[in-house]
Scaffold this motif. Structure first.
Motif, PDB file in Angstrom:
ATOM      1  N   GLU A   1       0.815  -1.216   0.000  1.00  0.00           N
ATOM      2  CA  GLU A   1       0.000   0.000   0.000  1.00  0.00           C
ATOM      3  C   GLU A   1       0.852   1.272   0.000  1.00  0.00           C
ATOM      4  O   GLU A   1       0.428   2.320  -0.506  1.00  0.00           O
ATOM      5  CB  GLU A   1      -0.968   0.011   1.177  1.00  0.00           C
ATOM      6  CG  GLU A   1      -0.348  -0.166   2.534  1.00  0.00           C
ATOM      7  CD  GLU A   1      -0.307  -1.624   3.002  1.00  0.00           C
ATOM      8  OE1 GLU A   1      -0.322  -1.835   4.237  1.00  0.00           O
ATOM      9  OE2 GLU A   1      -0.261  -2.530   2.140  1.00  0.00           O
ATOM     10  N   ILE A   2       2.063   1.204   0.561  1.00  0.00           N
ATOM     11  CA  ILE A   2       2.965   2.355   0.537  1.00  0.00           C
ATOM     12  C   ILE A   2       3.448   2.613  -0.889  1.00  0.00           C
ATOM     13  O   ILE A   2       3.493   3.758  -1.353  1.00  0.00           O
ATOM     14  CB  ILE A   2       4.152   2.122   1.486  1.00  0.00           C
ATOM     15  CG1 ILE A   2       3.680   2.176   2.941  1.00  0.00           C
ATOM     16  CG2 ILE A   2       5.271   3.136   1.234  1.00  0.00           C
ATOM     17  CD1 ILE A   2       4.754   1.884   3.963  1.00  0.00           C
ATOM     18  N   ILE A   3       3.805   1.545  -1.582  1.00  0.00           N
ATOM     19  CA  ILE A   3       4.261   1.683  -2.976  1.00  0.00           C
ATOM     20  C   ILE A   3       3.137   2.241  -3.839  1.00  0.00           C
ATOM     21  O   ILE A   3       3.330   3.182  -4.631  1.00  0.00           O
ATOM     22  CB  ILE A   3       4.726   0.326  -3.530  1.00  0.00           C
ATOM     23  CG1 ILE A   3       5.653  -0.392  -2.544  1.00  0.00           C
ATOM     24  CG2 ILE A   3       5.441   0.518  -4.867  1.00  0.00           C
ATOM     25  CD1 ILE A   3       5.878  -1.851  -2.849  1.00  0.00           C
ATOM     26  N   GLU A   4       1.944   1.662  -3.690  1.00  0.00           N
ATOM     27  CA  GLU A   4       0.805   2.082  -4.502  1.00  0.00           C
ATOM     28  C   GLU A   4       0.381   3.507  -4.196  1.00  0.00           C
ATOM     29  O   GLU A   4       0.037   4.274  -5.100  1.00  0.00           O
ATOM     30  CB  GLU A   4      -0.352   1.101  -4.289  1.00  0.00           C
ATOM     31  CG  GLU A   4      -0.060  -0.283  -4.856  1.00  0.00           C
ATOM     32  CD  GLU A   4      -0.972  -1.368  -4.307  1.00  0.00           C
ATOM     33  OE1 GLU A   4      -1.873  -1.039  -3.511  1.00  0.00           O
ATOM     34  OE2 GLU A   4      -0.765  -2.540  -4.685  1.00  0.00           O
ATOM     35  N   LYS A   5       0.423   3.888  -2.919  1.00  0.00           N
ATOM     36  CA  LYS A   5       0.096   5.260  -2.535  1.00  0.00           C
ATOM     37  C   LYS A   5       1.086   6.232  -3.168  1.00  0.00           C
ATOM     38  O   LYS A   5       0.707   7.306  -3.665  1.00  0.00           O
ATOM     39  CB  LYS A   5       0.133   5.396  -1.013  1.00  0.00           C
ATOM     40  CG  LYS A   5      -0.079   6.815  -0.486  1.00  0.00           C
ATOM     41  CD  LYS A   5      -1.514   7.238  -0.529  1.00  0.00           C
ATOM     42  CE  LYS A   5      -1.712   8.576   0.149  1.00  0.00           C
ATOM     43  NZ  LYS A   5      -3.120   9.026   0.142  1.00  0.00           N
ATOM     44  N   THR A   6       2.345   5.862  -3.194  1.00  0.00           N
ATOM     45  CA  THR A   6       3.375   6.718  -3.773  1.00  0.00           C
ATOM     46  C   THR A   6       3.179   6.865  -5.277  1.00  0.00           C
ATOM     47  O   THR A   6       3.161   7.986  -5.814  1.00  0.00           O
ATOM     48  CB  THR A   6       4.777   6.148  -3.486  1.00  0.00           C
ATOM     49  OG1 THR A   6       4.971   6.055  -2.068  1.00  0.00           O
ATOM     50  CG2 THR A   6       5.864   7.033  -4.080  1.00  0.00           C
ATOM     51  N   THR A   7       3.039   5.758  -5.967  1.00  0.00           N
ATOM     52  CA  THR A   7       2.946   5.815  -7.427  1.00  0.00           C
ATOM     53  C   THR A   7       1.655   6.483  -7.905  1.00  0.00           C
ATOM     54  O   THR A   7       1.629   7.070  -8.990  1.00  0.00           O
ATOM     55  CB  THR A   7       3.047   4.409  -8.037  1.00  0.00           C
ATOM     56  OG1 THR A   7       2.028   3.556  -7.483  1.00  0.00           O
ATOM     57  CG2 THR A   7       4.413   3.787  -7.749  1.00  0.00           C
TER      58      THR A   7
END
Length: 287
Positions: free
Chosen positions: A159-165
């Protein structure tokens, strides 16, 4: 834009064993007996002096300012870095800055000490930090977690990666402590590597950074963009360690313009001098 990247500073601080608990006792003894001599005070002073004389637009520190995340170590690190801590500075924590659970909450020592230079939060439930320096956006992740046993693994939640991208709408530079790629001669052990780095690389393809800056593995390299990770990966660890047969230490100056260029500085004869960067093609290592 000129970006100066340092990492894995492991500033020395004498501690009382009575002030330590759990694995911090083992970690501190290991540092005092095995690693302290590799980070001499004269080298640390030379690094601060060299950086003070360089022209740069942003100073990025990708973690491990301490050894066992003791409160005294954080204050010591802040004092040593004081000449370099400006509005051009951006820091993220390393695994040694999260070595003990008491360093994490409810008032995390890293954030408490360096809150002025860690940017603003993009998510109240996750460590995604953002700071714009000289018009360039820097995003910081925390890939570290405190565990009772002596390991140094990393992990970044999907979820951190997806939130960033999904939320970042402009070119950005991503800063995180753990590597996403290693040369074949520098393969990390199972207890040292980021546990889900293949997943991280795959998800970043949705909105890849211009650069990925990290530390953790105490040597220097630059992985050029490739088909699996279409961005450069730069390792500047450790910037305060003496080089030896297994560790090419120092720090990088990265200039981003119409193209990207790299300079590398190493400690030699009581000062930092410029030398050739160490470049790898993606096929020369593993994700």
């Amino acid at each position: 834009m000129k970006i100066l990247h340092i990492s894995d500073l492991h500033f020395p601080k004498k501690l009382s064993l009575f002030s330590l608990r759990g694995k911090a006792i083992v970690g501190y003894l290991s540092y005092r007996l095995r690693r302290k001599s590799k980070h001499p005070l004269v080298l640390i002073a030379a690094m601060v002096n060299a950086i003070s004389k360089l022209e740069y637009d942003a100073l990025i520190i990708s973690g491990d300012l301490t050894n066992v995340s003791h409160p005294g170590e954080f204050e010591n690190a802040k004092e040593i870095l004081k000449p370099l801590l400006t509005d051009k500075t951006f820091l993220i924590p390393g695994n040694h800055d999260r070595y003990q659970k008491r360093a994490i909450g409810p008032s995390p020592l890293f954030e408490k000490t360096f809150g002025e230079w860690i940017g603003t939060s993009l998510d109240p439930n996750s460590y995604i930090r953002s700071k714009k320096i000289g018009g360039k956006l820097f995003i910081g992740w925390d890939s570290n977690f405190a565990v009772p046993r002596i390991t140094a693994n990393g992990y970044v939640a999907p979820e951190i990666i997806e939130k960033t991208t999904s939320s970042v709408k402009e070119p950005y530079i991503l800063v995180c402590h753990h590597p996403l790629w290693n040369p074949k001669t520098e393969i990390e052990s199972r207890g040292h590597r980021m546990l889900n780095r293949s997943e991280v690389v795959n998800k970043l393809k949705a909105n890849p950074p211009e650069l990925y800056l990290h530390g953790h593995t105490h040597t220097n390299w630059i992985k050029l963009p490739g088909p699996k990770a279409p961005f450069a990966i730069v390792n500047s660890a450790s910037s305060t360690r003496l080089s030896d047969r297994s560790h090419e230490c120092g720090f990088h100056m990265i200039e981003i313009g119409k193209s990207t260029s790299y300079r590398r500085f190493i400690y030699s004869e009581d000062k930092f001098i410029e030398t050739n960067p160490i470049f790898y093609e993606e096929s020369e290592g593993v994700i």
